[in-house]
Design a protein around this motif. Structure first.
Motif, mmCIF file in Angstrom:
data_model
loop_
_atom_site.group_PDB
_atom_site.id
_atom_site.type_symbol
_atom_site.label_atom_id
_atom_site.label_comp_id
_atom_site.label_asym_id
_atom_site.label_seq_id
_atom_site.Cartn_x
_atom_site.Cartn_y
_atom_site.Cartn_z
ATOM 1 N N LYS A 327 -10.149 8.983 -3.490
ATOM 2 C CA LYS A 327 -9.076 9.625 -2.739
ATOM 3 C C LYS A 327 -7.689 9.256 -3.256
ATOM 4 C CE LYS A 327 -11.564 10.403 1.573
ATOM 5 N NZ LYS A 327 -11.534 10.247 3.056
ATOM 6 N N GLY A 328 -7.617 8.257 -4.161
ATOM 7 C CA GLY A 328 -6.339 7.895 -4.748
ATOM 8 C C GLY A 328 -5.369 7.286 -3.760
ATOM 9 N N PHE A 329 -4.117 7.262 -4.152
ATOM 10 C CA PHE A 329 -3.080 6.641 -3.323
ATOM 11 C C PHE A 329 -2.215 7.702 -2.668
ATOM 12 C CE2 PHE A 329 1.370 5.528 -2.815
ATOM 13 C CZ PHE A 329 1.286 4.408 -1.995
ATOM 14 N N THR A 330 -1.847 7.452 -1.428
ATOM 15 C CA THR A 330 -0.767 8.177 -0.775
ATOM 16 C C THR A 330 -0.086 7.232 0.204
ATOM 17 O OG1 THR A 330 -0.163 10.300 0.241
ATOM 18 C CG2 THR A 330 -2.018 9.105 1.220
ATOM 19 N N HIS A 331 1.178 7.525 0.475
ATOM 20 C CA HIS A 331 1.947 6.679 1.390
ATOM 21 C C HIS A 331 1.462 6.816 2.833
ATOM 22 C CE1 HIS A 331 5.094 4.586 -0.651
ATOM 23 N NE2 HIS A 331 5.633 5.664 -1.196
ATOM 24 N N LYS A 332 1.749 5.755 3.608
ATOM 25 C CA LYS A 332 1.654 5.807 5.054
ATOM 26 C C LYS A 332 2.991 5.351 5.619
ATOM 27 C CE LYS A 332 -3.337 5.093 5.440
ATOM 28 N NZ LYS A 332 -4.428 4.337 6.102
ATOM 29 N N ARG A 333 3.325 5.860 6.789
ATOM 30 C CA ARG A 333 4.556 5.447 7.430
ATOM 31 C C ARG A 333 4.538 3.931 7.634
ATOM 32 N NH1 ARG A 333 4.378 9.720 12.259
ATOM 33 N NH2 ARG A 333 6.253 8.673 13.037
ATOM 34 N N GLY A 334 5.670 3.316 7.368
ATOM 35 C CA GLY A 334 5.775 1.867 7.492
ATOM 36 C C GLY A 334 5.574 1.122 6.194
ATOM 37 N N ASP A 335 5.125 1.802 5.126
ATOM 38 C CA ASP A 335 5.016 1.146 3.820
ATOM 39 C C ASP A 335 6.374 0.582 3.407
ATOM 40 O OD1 ASP A 335 2.356 1.827 3.565
ATOM 41 O OD2 ASP A 335 2.657 3.371 2.031
ATOM 42 N N VAL A 336 6.366 -0.641 2.891
ATOM 43 C CA VAL A 336 7.577 -1.237 2.337
ATOM 44 C C VAL A 336 7.474 -1.177 0.820
ATOM 45 C CG1 VAL A 336 8.987 -3.315 2.144
ATOM 46 C CG2 VAL A 336 7.926 -2.721 4.334
#
Length: 377
Positions: A327-336
């Motif tokens: 599924k690879g990488f994707t951002h999530k809210r709250g990532d620093v």
């Protein structure tokens, strides 16, 4: 106390003080942030149009605003660090590294479907069978590879700008719309496949002189651009989608474009879910020189009377799985997101939705009004 990079170079930036009014132009001296705003140069743009910006900043008189560490940590009462540019255009270069190039082709072939990316990555590498990193864009050798790829039916608009004669230069955001260190960066809520892009951004005068550099996060929506390159504006230019900072380091006798060309840009993403991602981008691997990218953006064909900031692109393309195999990488809210390099410091931002980040309301007209009321115009 160990010496930091901010003790070694000449840095230029902007802060906002509580109580309103115009942003303050600042530099760093002896571990302090110093306000050097003056009628002779009330904007960063004005300093960058001088014959010797570094000399001006070095000798400018000023008043201490706060401790540098407190400002960088967001702990200085009443002081907020802003993007270090103001009236400059914010431009970006795309597909300037071979790794990024192949990932853009995968995005296109996947039509925005992150689940197909892993399979396509293997297929594309097997099919191309060339070390594109050794190609000089626009050269006879590059054109021979182009002909081979067309024959195999895999030519792409991304390969065109990656190894063809013309660089991709696009508008990342409007002047004064970029955000600084410590701010939230925004993802469009329609996106489910996206990533940070750790980059160096050059600061360029209206005459095309490269004056210095800063760090940048060219926030990218892979699914949106993957559906169609004509959606580049929607993928790249959203509220709080362009981060720059923490400061501009101006070129002087101890720091030059040659140093930029050898930089290693580090990236770290830390999620609230415990996920960690790290990577790097090596400027020595760029396929187009910084000078050629500036020339592609600015010249007799296109002028920028207030100068520009130009993101140089990245070789980093995150493929580490986050929510399951393939599924690879994707951002999530709250990532620093932390982007750093020893000569420029660290740019730190927290990921949110562009619809929830602070709206952009302070533009050039508001700045001119505030400067006029302060007697600086």
């Amino acid at each position: 106390m160990a010496m930091s990079v901010f003790d070694e170079g000449i840095f230029l930036g902007r802060v906002r003080l509580d109580g309103g009014g115009h942003p303050r132009i600042v530099t760093v001296r002896d571990g302090k942030v110093v306000d050097i705003t003056a009628k002779a140069a009330p904007t960063v743009r004005d300093i960058c149009e001088m014959d010797d910006p570094a000399g001006y900043v070095r000798s400018a008189q000023g008043n201490v605003v706060a401790d540098l560490d407190a400002v960088l940590e967001g702990q200085a009462d009443g002081v907020t660090l802003l993007s270090p540019v103001d009236l400059q255009a914010i431009k970006a270069s795309g597909v300037t590294f071979v790794v990024s190039l192949l990932e853009r082709v995968i995005e296109e072939q996947a039509k925005g479907d992150a689940g197909r990316a892993d399979q396509l990555r293997g297929e594309m590498l097997a099919l191309i069978g060339e070390d594109l990193s050794q190609l000089v864009p626009g050269s006879d050798a590059a054109m021979a590879v182009k002909a081979k790829l067309i024959e195999k039916g895999v030519w792409s608009q991304y390969l065109e700008v990656g190894i063809g004669p013309d660089a991709e230069i696009f508008t990342k955001c409007q002047p004064m719309a970029s955000v600084g260190h410590g701010a939230s960066v925004g993802l469009h809520p329609i996106s489910t496949w996206n990533n940070p892009e750790p980059e160096v951004a050059l600061i360029v005068s209206s005459t095309g002189e490269i004056l210095g550099a800063t760090l940048g996060n060219d926030v990218n929506l892979r699914d949106v651009e993957g559906r169609s390159a004509l959606l580049l504006g929607k993928a790249k230019d959203n509220n709080a989608s362009a981060a720059l900072g923490p400061f501009i380091r101006l070129f002087d006798g101890d720091f030059s474009l040659d140093d930029v060309k050898q930089m290693e840009i580090a990236l770290e993403v830390v999620g609230e879910d415990g996920f960690r991602l790290s990577g790097h981008s090596s400027m020595s691997q760029i396929s187009r020189t910084p000078e050629s990218l500036v020339a592609a953006a600015l010249g007799t064909h296109h002028q920028y009377p207030d100068g520009l900031a130009l993101y140089l692109g990245t070789m980093f393309a995150p493929v580490q799985d986050r929510d399951g195999e393939g599924k690879g990488f994707t951002h999530k809210r709250g990532d620093v997101v932390t982007i750093s390099t020893p000569a420029l410091g660290a740019l730190v931002n927290t990921v949110g939705l562009c619809t929830e980040c602070a709206p952009w309301t302070y533009g050039p007209r508001a700045l001119m009004g505030d400067l006029a009321r302060a007697g600086l115009l």
